[in-house]
Design a protein around this motif. Structure first.
Motif, short mmCIF file in Angstrom:
data_model
loop_
_atom_site.label_atom_id
_atom_site.label_comp_id
_atom_site.label_asym_id
_atom_site.label_seq_id
_atom_site.Cartn_x
_atom_site.Cartn_y
_atom_site.Cartn_z
N VAL A 55 -7.55 -16.94 16.66
CA VAL A 55 -7.55 -15.51 16.98
C VAL A 55 -7.62 -14.65 15.74
N LEU A 56 -7.36 -15.21 14.57
CA LEU A 56 -7.34 -14.43 13.34
C LEU A 56 -8.65 -13.68 13.07
N PRO A 57 -9.82 -14.30 13.23
CA PRO A 57 -11.06 -13.54 12.99
C PRO A 57 -11.17 -12.31 13.89
N GLN A 58 -10.71 -12.42 15.15
CA GLN A 58 -10.78 -11.27 16.04
C GLN A 58 -9.91 -10.13 15.52
N LEU A 59 -8.72 -10.46 15.06
CA LEU A 59 -7.84 -9.44 14.50
C LEU A 59 -8.44 -8.85 13.23
N GLN A 60 -9.09 -9.71 12.45
CA GLN A 60 -9.72 -9.24 11.22
C GLN A 60 -10.88 -8.30 11.53
N HIS A 61 -11.63 -8.60 12.56
CA HIS A 61 -12.74 -7.73 12.96
C HIS A 61 -12.21 -6.40 13.50
N TYR A 62 -11.10 -6.45 14.22
CA TYR A 62 -10.47 -5.21 14.68
C TYR A 62 -10.12 -4.34 13.46
N ALA A 63 -9.48 -4.96 12.48
CA ALA A 63 -9.08 -4.22 11.29
C ALA A 63 -10.29 -3.68 10.54
N PHE A 64 -11.36 -4.46 10.52
CA PHE A 64 -12.58 -4.03 9.82
C PHE A 64 -13.18 -2.80 10.49
N VAL A 65 -13.22 -2.79 11.81
CA VAL A 65 -13.76 -1.62 12.53
C VAL A 65 -12.95 -0.37 12.19
N ALA A 66 -11.63 -0.51 12.15
CA ALA A 66 -10.79 0.64 11.81
C ALA A 66 -11.04 1.10 10.38
#
Length: 215
Positions: A55-66
């Motif tokens: 799940v880490l990449p998904q959280l990282q992508h969320y952070a990247f969008v922000a």
């Protein structure tokens, strides 16, 4: 000169975000293999680590969008305010109504008669809608109202790298496995990269047409 310095800063920030993303993607697979093969105290702990690494990449992508949305809106504000100061434009961006993107668009249209090509403007609004789902709903599409879900679905259809899927980890409600999984927004690398490219394209257009009457 000030515009040239602002342009260089904008370029460096967006290039840095792209580099940050690609570096993470390159390193993640190696890290995942190490974590999956690591010896843990129990099978349950081992499985939890495997799930987290997935799940880490998904959280990282969320952070990247922000991060990208914040960077884009901040630099767009700087662009408009620099023009405002150099040309004594009135009203300034802060004197207009609406959300930041709408105010910036109105400012550019009123003072420069500048209307970038359609998709260049659509991208930041799409990015902001994805950001809002992440920031206001933790990416949980099940929490969106009907209008929000309709608008987000339209963005998903337009932009590769976005989808809606059931979540079995971040919103896991164990020990109640019978509860239906939440539907969450999935953000893949391709969306993040295309969003950076779109931001670079829009700023390239804006800096090219930064003087009143120049088209």
């Amino acid at each position: 000169m000030s515009i040239d310095l602002e342009k260089a800063t904008t370029r460096q920030l967006l290039d840095g975000l792209r580099s940050y993303l690609t570096t993470f993607e390159a390193q993640h697979e190696a890290v995942r293999e190490l974590d999956v093969s690591a010896i843990t105290d129990s099978r349950e702990q081992h499985l939890q680590m495997v799930h987290f690494v997935e799940v880490l990449p998904q959280l990282q992508h969320y952070a990247f969008v922000a991060l990208l949305t914040l960077t884009f809106e901040a630099r767009l504000t700087v662009f408009c305010k620099t023009l405002q100061e150099e040309h004594s434009f009135s009203p300034g961006i802060e004197g207009l109504r609406g959300v930041l993107l709408n105010r910036a668009r109105a400012f550019l249209l009123e003072h420069l008669q500048l209307e970038p090509p359609g998709d260049l403007w659509r991208w930041p609004f799409d990015l902001a809608r994805v950001r809002d789902c992440i920031v206001h709903r933790a990416g949980n599409v099940s929490m969106l109202d009907a209008v929000e879900r309709r608008d987000l679905t339209a963005v998903i259809k337009r932009r590769p790298g976005l989808s809606i899927a059931p979540d079995h980890f971040l919103f896991n409600r164990a020990p109640h496995p019978t509860v239906q999984a939440e539907q969450v927004l999935r953000v893949d690398t391709v969306f993040c990269l295309e969003a950076v490219t779109a931001a670079q394209g829009l700023f390239g257009y804006l800096y090219q047409h930064r003087d009143p009457g120049v088209f």
